[in-house]
Structure formats: structure tokens, C-alpha cells
Enzyme design. Structure first.
Site, PDB file in Angstrom:
ATOM      1  N   GLU A   6       6.195   5.702   7.708  1.00 59.51           N
ATOM      2  CA  GLU A   6       5.062   6.586   7.947  1.00 59.51           C
ATOM      3  C   GLU A   6       5.616   7.975   8.238  1.00 59.51           C
ATOM      4  OE1 GLU A   6       1.459   4.967  10.235  1.00 59.51           O
ATOM      5  OE2 GLU A   6       3.193   3.936  11.116  1.00 59.51           O
ATOM      6  N   GLU A  39      -3.076  10.361   3.465  1.00 60.66           N
ATOM      7  CA  GLU A  39      -4.234  10.465   4.345  1.00 60.66           C
ATOM      8  C   GLU A  39      -4.318  11.896   4.866  1.00 60.66           C
ATOM      9  OE1 GLU A  39      -3.735   7.568   7.452  1.00 60.66           O
ATOM     10  OE2 GLU A  39      -4.141   5.903   6.098  1.00 60.66           O
ATOM     11  N   GLU A  56       0.835  -1.201   0.000  1.00 57.13           N
ATOM     12  CA  GLU A  56       0.000   0.000   0.000  1.00 57.13           C
ATOM     13  C   GLU A  56       0.868   1.248   0.000  1.00 57.13           C
ATOM     14  OE1 GLU A  56      -2.782   2.115   3.305  1.00 57.13           O
ATOM     15  OE2 GLU A  56      -3.081  -0.024   3.047  1.00 57.13           O
ATOM     16  N   ASP A  74      -0.004   5.431   0.344  1.00 59.95           N
ATOM     17  CA  ASP A  74      -1.152   6.312   0.479  1.00 59.95           C
ATOM     18  C   ASP A  74      -0.881   7.672   1.081  1.00 59.95           C
ATOM     19  OD1 ASP A  74      -1.988   4.153   3.039  1.00 59.95           O
ATOM     20  OD2 ASP A  74      -1.696   6.241   3.483  1.00 59.95           O
TER      21      ASP A  74
END
Length: 165
Positions: free
Chosen positions: A138, A112, A108, A110
Site C-alpha cells: 500500500e 483510490e 486486487e 487499485d
């Protein structure tokens, strides 16, 4: 070093979860209908396609947990970009997710955009990189612009040589 299977095929998913929010995602090519590229796997009652099928508005309310759409095709590489405008009202607790997800394993990539109110709770963009079901990276970015003032591009460049967000 992050190891990814560059042969993975990804689908594009746009998802909104929690509270009340209006988001408009505009397609780059205005001559292409939303329905040619995307499907509505959940939350169909809260999706409105606008502007001659070139924009989509997702709305959450107190009865809806999430709403979203996903690509009808899979992609092995590409330039994926979405224009997102956050709501002016307090959207603390709202998570808007634009991501690529592999079909075979859990890979994944992404963006956010996390809701806020601009004062006590600033707007933040959280990014994830997950490979083989393990979080590899992250990051959170406090925005230097007002994400409620206009649409802003969130882009992922994915190919066998690089991943750029």
C-alpha cells in the site's frame, strides 16, 4: 517479491463511496458506447451516461452509500486507464476507486483518489496491491497537481512480466 497468479482473469470496477461527488470517466475510444463495455450492478439511479454514451457521471447524495460500474468482460492482461476529475467542493471522506479484481480469488490492484478540500486536507492517491486476500503493498501519494482542475489519467499496465501503476 509479490507472487500473483498471472492466469487470473480480472474485471474492471469503478466505485465511489461516501458523501456527495460527481466523477466523469471518459473512454479512450469515443466511438464505443459505454454500454458495450460496462454494466451497472448497483446505484443505477445515480448514474448518468453523457456525451453520446461516451462518458459517465456518478453522483452520490445523503441517501446513497456507493455507486459504480464494472466491465462486462474479464481480462487476463492489458492497459487499463481511466480519466478522473475530482470535485471542486470539499470531498473529505469520499473514496473514488478504480481497480482490477480477480473473479477466482481476491487479487486486487487499485487506485483510490481520496477526497479533500485542497487546504487543510490535501488530495491523496492511495494504491493497493492485494494477492490471495493478503495486502502486499500500500502506498499514498500527495498530489503535486490539482485533481479538481482537469481530468487526469490513472493507468494500470498488467501482463505476465510486470505490473505498473
Amino acid at each position: 517479491m509479490v507472487f500473483m497468479d498471472w492466469n487470473s482473469r480480472f474485471i474492471i470496477i469503478f466505485l465511489v463511496v461516501n458523501l456527495s461527488l460527481d466523477v466523469v470517466a471518459a473512454q479512450q475510444d469515443e466511438n464505443v458506447s459505454f454500454w458495450q463495455n460496462y454494466g451497472l450492478p448497483w446505484g443505477t439511479a445515480h448514474v448518468q451516461v453523457l456525451d453520446q454514451n461516451t462518458q459517465v457521471q456518478l453522483t452520490l447524495d445523503q441517501y446513497t452509500g456507493s455507486v459504480g460500474f464494472k466491465s462486462l468482460q474479464t481480462f487476463g492482461s492489458g492497459w487499463f486507464s481511466m480519466k478522473i476529475k475530482m470535485p471542486h467542493k470539499d470531498s473529505t471522506g469520499v473514496i473514488t476507486t478504480f481497480y482490477l479484481l480477480s473473479e477466482e480469488k481476491w487479487d486486487e490492484v487499485d487506485f483510490e483518489p481520496l477526497g479533500g478540500n485542497g487546504k487543510e486536507r490535501p488530495y491523496v492517491v492511495h494504491t493497493n496491491l492485494i494477492t490471495n486476500s493478503e495486502t502486499r503493498r500500500e502506498q499514498q501519494f500527495h498530489l503535486w497537481f490539482d485533481p479538481t482542475a482537469d481530468f487526469h489519467n490513472y493507468t494500470i499496465l498488467w501482463n505476465s512480466h510486470q505490473l505498473v501503476m
